[in-house]
Motif scaffolding. Structure first.
Motif, PDB file in Angstrom:
ATOM      1  N   ASP A 101       0.808  -1.216   0.000  1.00 46.31           N
ATOM      2  CA  ASP A 101       0.000   0.000   0.000  1.00 46.31           C
ATOM      3  C   ASP A 101       0.844   1.270   0.000  1.00 46.31           C
ATOM      4  OD1 ASP A 101      -2.376  -1.474   0.035  1.00 46.31           O
ATOM      5  OD2 ASP A 101      -2.282  -1.675   2.214  1.00 46.31           O
ATOM      6  N   ARG A 102       2.137   1.159   0.267  1.00 47.27           N
ATOM      7  CA  ARG A 102       2.992   2.350   0.327  1.00 47.27           C
ATOM      8  C   ARG A 102       4.012   2.410  -0.811  1.00 47.27           C
ATOM      9  NH1 ARG A 102       5.917   3.449   5.320  1.00 47.27           N
ATOM     10  NH2 ARG A 102       6.527   1.278   5.290  1.00 47.27           N
ATOM     11  N   ILE A 103       3.894   1.547  -1.820  1.00 50.06           N
ATOM     12  CA  ILE A 103       4.816   1.580  -2.959  1.00 50.06           C
ATOM     13  C   ILE A 103       4.549   2.845  -3.767  1.00 50.06           C
ATOM     14  CG2 ILE A 103       5.461   0.461  -5.130  1.00 50.06           C
ATOM     15  CD1 ILE A 103       4.851  -2.227  -3.775  1.00 50.06           C
ATOM     16  N   GLU A 104       5.631   3.543  -4.147  1.00 54.49           N
ATOM     17  CA  GLU A 104       5.509   4.769  -4.938  1.00 54.49           C
ATOM     18  C   GLU A 104       6.327   4.632  -6.207  1.00 54.49           C
ATOM     19  OE1 GLU A 104       6.733   8.058  -2.547  1.00 54.49           O
ATOM     20  OE2 GLU A 104       5.113   7.787  -1.095  1.00 54.49           O
ATOM     21  N   ALA A 105       5.879   5.326  -7.275  1.00 52.77           N
ATOM     22  CA  ALA A 105       6.580   5.288  -8.562  1.00 52.77           C
ATOM     23  C   ALA A 105       6.656   6.695  -9.132  1.00 52.77           C
ATOM     24  CB  ALA A 105       5.845   4.367  -9.532  1.00 52.77           C
ATOM     25  N   GLU A 106       7.819   7.007  -9.734  1.00 55.34           N
ATOM     26  CA  GLU A 106       8.010   8.308 -10.371  1.00 55.34           C
ATOM     27  C   GLU A 106       8.845   8.108 -11.628  1.00 55.34           C
ATOM     28  OE1 GLU A 106       9.726  12.758  -9.376  1.00 55.34           O
ATOM     29  OE2 GLU A 106      10.403  11.076  -8.165  1.00 55.34           O
ATOM     30  N   MET A 107       8.406   8.732 -12.728  1.00 54.36           N
ATOM     31  CA  MET A 107       9.114   8.657 -14.006  1.00 54.36           C
ATOM     32  C   MET A 107       9.737  10.010 -14.281  1.00 54.36           C
ATOM     33  SD  MET A 107       9.798   6.547 -16.320  1.00 54.36           S
ATOM     34  CE  MET A 107       9.916   6.086 -18.007  1.00 54.36           C
ATOM     35  N   ARG A 108      11.057  10.036 -14.503  1.00 56.06           N
ATOM     36  CA  ARG A 108      11.741  11.294 -14.795  1.00 56.06           C
ATOM     37  C   ARG A 108      12.943  11.010 -15.692  1.00 56.06           C
ATOM     38  NH1 ARG A 108      13.145  14.571  -9.760  1.00 56.06           N
ATOM     39  NH2 ARG A 108      10.944  15.070  -9.916  1.00 56.06           N
ATOM     40  N   GLY A 109      12.985  11.689 -16.832  1.00 57.02           N
ATOM     41  CA  GLY A 109      14.131  11.582 -17.729  1.00 57.02           C
ATOM     42  C   GLY A 109      14.404  10.181 -18.237  1.00 57.02           C
ATOM     43  N   GLY A 110      13.360   9.404 -18.475  1.00 59.49           N
ATOM     44  CA  GLY A 110      13.537   8.054 -18.993  1.00 59.49           C
ATOM     45  C   GLY A 110      13.906   7.018 -17.943  1.00 59.49           C
ATOM     46  N   VAL A 111      13.865   7.411 -16.656  1.00 61.08           N
ATOM     47  CA  VAL A 111      14.170   6.477 -15.569  1.00 61.08           C
ATOM     48  C   VAL A 111      12.968   6.404 -14.632  1.00 61.08           C
ATOM     49  CG1 VAL A 111      15.677   5.952 -13.612  1.00 61.08           C
ATOM     50  CG2 VAL A 111      16.642   6.955 -15.697  1.00 61.08           C
ATOM     51  N   LEU A 112      12.457   5.196 -14.436  1.00 62.25           N
ATOM     52  CA  LEU A 112      11.371   4.954 -13.500  1.00 62.25           C
ATOM     53  C   LEU A 112      11.996   4.609 -12.153  1.00 62.25           C
ATOM     54  CD1 LEU A 112       8.328   4.382 -12.872  1.00 62.25           C
ATOM     55  CD2 LEU A 112       8.811   2.009 -13.507  1.00 62.25           C
TER      56      LEU A 112
END
Length: 132
Positions: A101-112
């Motif tokens: 429930d606390r997993i987070e994801a962010e995509m920036r500059g072609g890197v997840l």
């Protein structure tokens, strides 16, 4: 500290399956950093927009997919190409120590970047020793 993430069956780009549209599926390069609080994963997916990433967690299987929108200049014909376009897919098996429930994801500059926090009861605790 032992890694609590195991890559699932891997395919190289040479034996990667093709999609229905004829494109290739690539296994993105991944760096994994482990701390007492959890794990961070940095997954390279050049050409993939944040809205084109699909992350699923079922049982303990974490699957990451990224769809690339082909970049073709209009009115130009490709004479030579070294970069193969294709989608990305990678799968991992997680231990039960993570809090889904606390997993987070962010995509920036072609890197997840995925942040997988450990469940509070699974985090390492330091016990103080009192002296007499």
């Amino acid at each position: 500290m032992s890694t609590d993430i195991t890559p699932a069956t891997e395919k190289t780009t040479t034996d990667a399956p093709e999609t229905a549209g004829g494109g290739r599926i690539y296994r993105p390069l991944t760096d994994i950093v482990e701390t007492d609080q959890g794990v961070s994963m940095m997954i390279e997916m050049p050409g993939v927009a944040a809205g084109a990433v699909e992350i699923t967690l079922e049982n303990r299987g974490l699957t990451i997919r990224g769809k690339v929108e082909p970049m073709r200049p209009e009115n130009l014909e490709l004479a030579y190409a070294e970069y193969g376009e294709g989608d990305f897919e990678r799968a991992f098996t997680l231990s039960e120590d993570f809090d889904p429930d606390r997993i987070e994801a962010e995509m920036r500059g072609g890197v997840l970047t995925l942040t997988l926090p450990r469940a509070l009861e699974a985090q390492r605790k330091r016990i103080a020793v009192k002296g007499a």
